[in-house]
Design an enzyme around this catalytic site. Structure first.
Site, PDB file in Angstrom:
ATOM      1  N   ARG A 176      88.260   8.165 -23.268  1.00  0.00           N
ATOM      2  CA  ARG A 176      87.870   9.216 -22.338  1.00  0.00           C
ATOM      3  C   ARG A 176      87.996  10.588 -22.989  1.00  0.00           C
ATOM      4  O   ARG A 176      87.186  11.479 -22.748  1.00  0.00           O
ATOM      5  CB  ARG A 176      88.709   9.137 -21.058  1.00  0.00           C
ATOM      6  CG  ARG A 176      88.169  10.041 -19.957  1.00  0.00           C
ATOM      7  CD  ARG A 176      88.823   9.773 -18.640  1.00  0.00           C
ATOM      8  NE  ARG A 176      90.249  10.059 -18.690  1.00  0.00           N
ATOM      9  CZ  ARG A 176      91.106   9.778 -17.715  1.00  0.00           C
ATOM     10  NH1 ARG A 176      90.690   9.194 -16.602  1.00  0.00           N
ATOM     11  NH2 ARG A 176      92.381  10.062 -17.837  1.00  0.00           N
ATOM     12  N   LYS A 222      87.396  15.440 -18.603  1.00  0.00           N
ATOM     13  CA  LYS A 222      88.750  15.882 -18.228  1.00  0.00           C
ATOM     14  C   LYS A 222      89.057  17.167 -18.982  1.00  0.00           C
ATOM     15  O   LYS A 222      89.681  17.147 -20.050  1.00  0.00           O
ATOM     16  CB  LYS A 222      89.757  14.772 -18.555  1.00  0.00           C
ATOM     17  CG  LYS A 222      91.024  14.882 -17.723  1.00  0.00           C
ATOM     18  CD  LYS A 222      91.868  13.633 -17.839  1.00  0.00           C
ATOM     19  CE  LYS A 222      93.137  13.761 -17.043  1.00  0.00           C
ATOM     20  NZ  LYS A 222      92.933  13.567 -15.598  1.00  0.00           N
ATOM     21  N   GLU A 232      85.493  13.303  -5.090  1.00  0.00           N
ATOM     22  CA  GLU A 232      86.856  12.860  -5.377  1.00  0.00           C
ATOM     23  C   GLU A 232      87.839  13.917  -4.909  1.00  0.00           C
ATOM     24  O   GLU A 232      87.438  14.972  -4.426  1.00  0.00           O
ATOM     25  CB  GLU A 232      87.037  12.561  -6.871  1.00  0.00           C
ATOM     26  CG  GLU A 232      86.896  13.762  -7.774  1.00  0.00           C
ATOM     27  CD  GLU A 232      87.329  13.473  -9.203  1.00  0.00           C
ATOM     28  OE1 GLU A 232      88.358  12.811  -9.403  1.00  0.00           O
ATOM     29  OE2 GLU A 232      86.646  13.925 -10.127  1.00  0.00           O
TER      30      GLU A 232
END
Ligand SMILES: *Cc1c(COP(=O)(O)O)cnc(C)c1O
Length: 339
Positions: free
Chosen positions: A80, A183, A219
């Site tokens: 990620r 992220k 989210e």
């Protein structure tokens, strides 16, 4: 050294002995360096500071009953971070170098890995950012990767209890085709105002809607969202959601338990049909959702009438924690044992 009171640890920063660093210069990643300083020497024109070239990860190490230290989903976090690097044009750290650095940071700070009985764990924070001086808007050619760790307490000090969430339609966290799936620090800066407003109004976090139509669930600030209806685990799918590794793990465990997993666009009104709901992420695994108040629409969706977590959230939570601590077999190869 002063004894650490593991049971009173919060989710916060505590100094440890070492951090590790790898620099990218002249087109290549250098040797791993160990530092006992919590500071870096950074150029005032570094791209991280001006143009937000910064990405991070968050994962945990757990001490088992057998005394062994287990890191949960190391490889997935490495992948990620690579995706985040691609997303904001930073030099991509090879998976093996990520693993090497995390393992070394944990080994060097082994004395900070809390004992099994405490329910606490070692939080691992890798970060990668542009260090080269630029004034024009363009990606840096030099980067620094750092891994530091901090022991953190059990997330639920007073038991596994649901908390309230708010939909605040006058805020968006990210744009529909923007950077939500990476992220990166910038997404968090963009979520602080909404988060503060939610806290002031007595909610533990914001549940965001899709920024384009405000029709679908996205989210929560730092966590994914899911609902349970009958035997189904339902979680929103969208280009702007950060792919939570906890959510990914819970989907697999739900399937293992014979549940149907649906990952698809979820209209806001569908909240009314859920028996249970949860927010999921590394910090808490699952934060059961008490209710979601859609404040601008004056609607409320309640998931727990007695203030207790539902049976499915509880089962999934216990299952995942058991794998992390080594109480149950790691049948999916999610755990790296620190030798
Ligand atoms: C890190 C993060 C999550 C949770 O991901 P995990 O891998 O489960 O910890 C969810 N949403 C956002 C925006 C995040 O940054």
């Amino acid at each position: 050294m002063k004894e650490i009171d593991w049971s009173s640890l919060a989710f916060g920063y505590m100094p440890t002995d070492y951090n590790v660093r790898i620099n990218y210069r002249n087109g290549e990643w250098g040797k791993l360096e160990v530092s006992s300083s919590a500071y870096i020497n950074l150029h005032i024109a570094a791209t991280a500071l001006h143009y937000g070239q910064e990405a991070f990860e968050g994962l945990k190490a757990f001490r088992g009953k057998d005394g062994k230290i287990r890191i949960f989903r190391l490889e997935e976090n490495a992948k990620r971070m690579q995706s985040s690097c691609e997303g904001i044009l930073m030099a991509k750290l090879p998976i093996d170098r990520f693993k090497e650095a995390v393992l070394e940071a944990v080994r060097l700070n082994e004395r900070f890995v809390p004992p099994y009985e405490s329910g606490a764990s070692l939080y691992i924070r890798p970060l990668l950012f542009g260090t080269e001086a630029q004034v024009g808007v363009k990606p840096a050619s030099e980067y620094m990767f750092i891994v530091f760790v901090s022991p953190v307490g059990p997330y639920f000090k007073t038991g596994f209890k649901p908390s309230p969430y708010a939909i605040l339609r006058h805020f968006d966290r990210v744009a529909p085709l923007g950077t939500g799936r990476y992220k990166i620090g910038g997404n968090y800066a963009a979520s602080l105002m909404a988060g503060e407003e939610a806290h002031k109004r007595g909610y533990s976090a914001v549940l965001y809607l899709d920024a384009k139509e405000k029709k679908y669930l996205d989210e929560c600030g730092p966590a994914n969202f899911f609902g349970i209806r009958g035997n189904s685990y339902i979680t929103p799918k969208s280009e702007s959601i950060l792919p939570s590794i906890t959510n990914n793990s819970l989907m697999t465990l739900a399937e293992d338990l014979g549940m149907t997993v649906e990952c698809r666009p979820v209209p806001v009104e569908e909240l009314a049909t859920f028996d249970e709901a949860g927010a999921c992420g590394t910090a808490a695994v699952i934060s059961p959702v008490l209710k979601v108040d859609d404040l601008d629409e004056n609607k409320s969706y309640v998931f727990s009438k007695d203030g207790e977590a539902g049976p499915v959230c509880t089962k999934l939570y216990n299952k995942l924690r058991a794998i992390q601590y080594g109480d149950e077999p790691d049948t999916h190869g999610w755990v790296t044992i620190v030798e």
